[in-house]
Structures are given as structure tokens and as C-alpha cells.
Scaffold this motif. Structure first.
Motif, PDB file in Angstrom:
ATOM      1  N   GLY A  76       0.766  -1.240   0.000  1.00 55.66           N
ATOM      2  CA  GLY A  76       0.000   0.000   0.000  1.00 55.66           C
ATOM      3  C   GLY A  76       0.789   1.279   0.000  1.00 55.66           C
ATOM      4  O   GLY A  76       0.207   2.367  -0.072  1.00 55.66           O
ATOM      5  N   SER A  77       2.118   1.204   0.089  1.00 53.47           N
ATOM      6  CA  SER A  77       2.915   2.431   0.153  1.00 53.47           C
ATOM      7  C   SER A  77       4.328   2.169  -0.337  1.00 53.47           C
ATOM      8  O   SER A  77       4.776   1.024  -0.421  1.00 53.47           O
ATOM      9  N   GLU A  78       5.035   3.261  -0.624  1.00 55.06           N
ATOM     10  CA  GLU A  78       6.439   3.150  -1.032  1.00 55.06           C
ATOM     11  C   GLU A  78       7.287   2.552   0.091  1.00 55.06           C
ATOM     12  O   GLU A  78       8.220   1.788  -0.159  1.00 55.06           O
ATOM     13  N   GLU A  79       6.950   2.924   1.331  1.00 53.07           N
ATOM     14  CA  GLU A  79       7.690   2.387   2.479  1.00 53.07           C
ATOM     15  C   GLU A  79       7.558   0.862   2.536  1.00 53.07           C
ATOM     16  O   GLU A  79       8.541   0.145   2.755  1.00 53.07           O
ATOM     17  N   LYS A  80       6.335   0.378   2.300  1.00 45.89           N
ATOM     18  CA  LYS A  80       6.126  -1.064   2.323  1.00 45.89           C
ATOM     19  C   LYS A  80       6.748  -1.737   1.096  1.00 45.89           C
ATOM     20  O   LYS A  80       7.193  -2.886   1.179  1.00 45.89           O
ATOM     21  N   ALA A  81       6.800  -1.019  -0.020  1.00 44.93           N
ATOM     22  CA  ALA A  81       7.466  -1.554  -1.196  1.00 44.93           C
ATOM     23  C   ALA A  81       8.942  -1.806  -0.913  1.00 44.93           C
ATOM     24  O   ALA A  81       9.505  -2.841  -1.297  1.00 44.93           O
ATOM     25  N   GLU A  82       9.571  -0.862  -0.231  1.00 46.55           N
ATOM     26  CA  GLU A  82      10.979  -1.036   0.142  1.00 46.55           C
ATOM     27  C   GLU A  82      11.136  -2.181   1.133  1.00 46.55           C
ATOM     28  O   GLU A  82      12.097  -2.959   1.062  1.00 46.55           O
ATOM     29  N   PHE A  83      10.188  -2.299   2.051  1.00 47.33           N
ATOM     30  CA  PHE A  83      10.207  -3.387   3.037  1.00 47.33           C
ATOM     31  C   PHE A  83      10.187  -4.742   2.344  1.00 47.33           C
ATOM     32  O   PHE A  83      10.991  -5.628   2.658  1.00 47.33           O
ATOM     33  N   VAL A  84       9.288  -4.938   1.391  1.00 48.47           N
ATOM     34  CA  VAL A  84       9.189  -6.247   0.742  1.00 48.47           C
ATOM     35  C   VAL A  84      10.362  -6.505  -0.203  1.00 48.47           C
ATOM     36  O   VAL A  84      10.757  -7.655  -0.400  1.00 48.47           O
ATOM     37  N   ARG A  85      10.916  -5.438  -0.786  1.00 45.73           N
ATOM     38  CA  ARG A  85      12.132  -5.629  -1.601  1.00 45.73           C
ATOM     39  C   ARG A  85      13.252  -6.213  -0.741  1.00 45.73           C
ATOM     40  O   ARG A  85      13.996  -7.091  -1.183  1.00 45.73           O
ATOM     41  N   ASN A  86      13.352  -5.724   0.482  1.00 40.55           N
ATOM     42  CA  ASN A  86      14.385  -6.216   1.384  1.00 40.55           C
ATOM     43  C   ASN A  86      14.153  -7.672   1.798  1.00 40.55           C
ATOM     44  O   ASN A  86      15.080  -8.345   2.256  1.00 40.55           O
ATOM     45  N   LEU A  87      12.920  -8.133   1.645  1.00 36.39           N
ATOM     46  CA  LEU A  87      12.617  -9.534   1.925  1.00 36.39           C
ATOM     47  C   LEU A  87      12.860 -10.423   0.707  1.00 36.39           C
ATOM     48  O   LEU A  87      12.790 -11.645   0.817  1.00 36.39           O
ATOM     49  N   GLY A  88      13.094  -9.802  -0.449  1.00 40.77           N
ATOM     50  CA  GLY A  88      13.376 -10.557  -1.660  1.00 40.77           C
ATOM     51  C   GLY A  88      12.345 -10.442  -2.751  1.00 40.77           C
ATOM     52  O   GLY A  88      12.502 -11.049  -3.820  1.00 40.77           O
ATOM     53  N   ALA A  89      11.272  -9.675  -2.525  1.00 44.00           N
ATOM     54  CA  ALA A  89      10.237  -9.544  -3.557  1.00 44.00           C
ATOM     55  C   ALA A  89      10.824  -8.953  -4.832  1.00 44.00           C
ATOM     56  O   ALA A  89      11.587  -7.980  -4.784  1.00 44.00           O
ATOM     57  N   ASP A  90      10.441  -9.504  -5.973  1.00 37.60           N
ATOM     58  CA  ASP A  90      10.972  -9.054  -7.259  1.00 37.60           C
ATOM     59  C   ASP A  90      10.171  -7.901  -7.844  1.00 37.60           C
ATOM     60  O   ASP A  90      10.735  -7.003  -8.477  1.00 37.60           O
TER      61      ASP A  90
END
Length: 332
Positions: A178-192
Motif C-alpha cells: 500500500g505504500s512506497e515504504e512497504k514496497a521497500e520493506f518487501v524488496r528487502n525480503l526478496g520480492a521481485d
């Protein structure tokens, strides 16, 4: 002992800290655990609002997830001894003592050793979401290396674990946030491919990331309209797994035309139905996840903790929505 009692179905204020008798070991395979933390899950808030699985056994102690230290063991306990640190998903449905308490009795067959590298609060936040994501992706979805998966609400409790399990299996991961902050969070978990669903059509974004084919597997952790909206994002002969009950008005036409395989995931079924073998299998999942956590391959994101007596406040926060990761109660 101190415990948070649900005195009646209703708003969070029905959760009240009270003194209750200590639970006792009744079977020779049971262990008494002094809880150090309890996880907060959406099932807790649902049971609080609508009533438990056992409405005739009130008041009730909620909380399926717990972590703590073994204080006593039954005569035939084989795997554990006093002093061992454990975590588990047991109780909290209304029939037996849940984990919003200082002590709980659990059968040793349904318990796993706590990951040594994380806190009790992180461990208590983990079991339900670990088992849910594992069963949904690996058992229902049959996820294999090289497959493409769409995970809804990737920054949430189940979602953030599912991303990591999918990557460990060698999958490519699209996920809605839902947000850019969460997008960065999931990228750090490995989301492509993080998809900001408030700004972007997630179906089109998913199709774009898969060259128009759709994902092999979609994992729905949101339900409602999102479930049916996801059908065209899944490839023909693909899979969709949901942890919510599809609405009776669901239009299945797109799913049928695409020959989708629909799977339902409810990790509470073995506990609710008293299925011993299945509960033992879930404990084995927790054992495997503990190893992954201690190897640094799997993380539990704990966004907020509350003291036991503030369980009502924890429920309020969870019901607001948009929580990143998990919430837990600290039990001193």
C-alpha cells in the motif's frame, strides 16, 4: 495466574486482565509452559467480535500463538525437559486456555523448540503465519523453483513470511503493497515486483511482469473482491490459494474459463478437529522454520509489542489495518 479473559463477544473492552487458577497437566504427554509472549492474529479479533468456537465455555482466554519456557512435564514426555524454550500454535479457540496468559498446558507433540536467535516476542508472533504460508505455498500451491507467484498484502503478517518462503523455493515474487515504504520493506525480503495497488492495476502489473501469461500461483490473504479480481492475473491451468472464505456471490466464470485450481487454506483445522497427525505435521513445519530462522534465511518482522494487560489496545491496532509484520504481547 494472570490472564486476559474474553468475558463476552464484543469490542476490545471485553478483554479484561484477571486472576484465574493455574492450568494443570492432565495427560502424560503434556507440558506446562510459562509464557513469555503471545502472538496477536486476526483470528483473535474475529473470535472476540463474533464469539469463540465454543460459546458455552465462557469466559475464554484467546491467543493461538505462544512462546515460553517449560516449567513442568508429564510422565511420558519424550522430546522436552524443564527449562527448554518452545514456540507453538495451540489453544485460543475457546475450549482450552489460550496464550493471553502467564501459563499454558500443551501437548508436547504439537510444540517445537524456539529459534535460538530471536526473542520470545518474535517467536510468539511466528507460528500461525509460518504454518499458513508454508501450507498455502508448498502444500496447496505446490510451488516449485522457477515458478511465478503473486502474494497479496506482502507487508502483512502472513504476506511477509510468504515472500521469504517463496524465494527460498526459488520462485519469482510479485506482491501487492500500500505504500512506497512497504514496497521497500518487501524488496528487502526478496520480492521481485512490488505493486502499489492503490496507484496501479495489480492485474495488469502482474501480467506485465509475466509477459502477459499471468503467475503460476496466486496467494490471496485479503479476500472479498480481491479474490475474484485476482483470477485474470493467474495463468491458464494455474493455482490460486486463499485463506479467506469465498463469498457466496463469487462469480467463478473467469476462474472456470482459465481452468484455475482453487485451494482453501485454514491452518486451524487440525486443532479445531482434533487431528493429531496433522498437528504433529504442523509442529514439524515449525521445527524446519526454526532452522531457517537460525540460519538467517527467514525473518519475523515484529512491528509492535504490548504488555499482557494491554491486549485490548493490541486488538484495536490490528483492526485498524495496514500493520507491517506482526504484533505480540509481552508477558513478564
Amino acid at each position: 495466574m494472570k490472564a486476559v479473559l474474553m468475558t463476552a463477544p464484543g469490542n476490545p473492552e471485553v478483554l479484561q486482565l484477571q486472576e484465574v487458577p493455574d492450568p494443570k497437566i492432565e495427560k502424560d504427554t503434556e507440558i506446562l509452559v510459562r509464557l513469555r509472549a503471545a502472538g496477536i492474529n486476526p483470528i483473535d479479533t474475529k473470535l472476540r467480535k463474533r464469539g469463540t468456537f465454543y460459546p458455552n465455555q465462557m469466559p475464554a482466554i484467546l491467543g493461538c500463538d505462544g512462546a515460553g519456557i517449560i516449567e513442568a512435564v508429564g510422565a511420558n514426555v519424550q522430546k522436552f525437559q524443564v527449562g527448554d524454550e518452545v514456540y507453538f500454535c495451540q489453544g485460543g479457540l475457546g475450549a482450552k486456555t489460550g496464550n493471553y496468559a502467564e501459563l499454558v498446558v500443551v501437548d508436547e507433540r504439537f510444540v517445537a523448540r524456539k529459534p535460538a536467535s530471536i526473542s520470545f516476542a518474535e517467536a510468539a508472533a511466528a507460528p500461525l503465519v509460518l504454518i499458513t504460508a508454508w501450507e498455502a505455498l508448498y502444500d496447496r500451491g505446490r510451488l516449485e523453483a522457477g515458478r511465478k507467484v503473486l502474494i497479496h498484502a506482502g507487508a502483512g503478517g502472513v504476506g511477509h513470511v510468504a515472500i521469504q518462503l517463496a524465494k527460498l523455493q526459488g520462485a519469482d515474487v510479485c506482491t501487492t503493497v500500500g505504500s512506497e515504504e512497504k514496497a521497500e520493506f518487501v524488496r528487502n525480503l526478496g520480492a521481485d515486483y512490488p505493486i502499489l495497488y492503490k496507484q496501479t492495476d495489480f492485474v495488469q502489473a502482474t501480467l506485465d511482469s509475466t509477459k502477459g501469461e499471468g503467475v503460476d500461483l496466486a496467494f490471496d490473504t485479503v479476500g472479498g473482491d480481491i479474490f475474484t479480481q485476482t483470477f485474470p492475473a493467474v495463468m491458464v491451468y494455474g493455482d490460486i490459494v486463499t485463506i479467506l472464505e469465498p463469498d457466496s456471490s463469487t462469480n467463478w466464470k473467469v476462474a472456470r474459463n482459465r481452468n484455475l485450481r482453487i485451494s482453501l487454506e485454514l491452518m486451524l483445522t487440525p486443532m479445531a478437529e482434533g487431528m493429531v497427525s496433522a498437528q504433529q505435521d504442523q509442529a514439524k513445519i515449525l521445527e524446519q522454520c526454526a532452522g531457517l530462522i537460525d540460519e538467517g534465511k527467514l525473518k519475523i518482522h515484529l512491528s509492535k509489542t504490548f504488555p499482557l494487560e494491554a491486549a485490548a489496545e493490541a486488538h484495536k491496532l490490528l483492526e485498524v489495518g495496514s500493520t507491517t509484520g506482526k504484533i505480540a504481547l509481552i508477558i513478564d
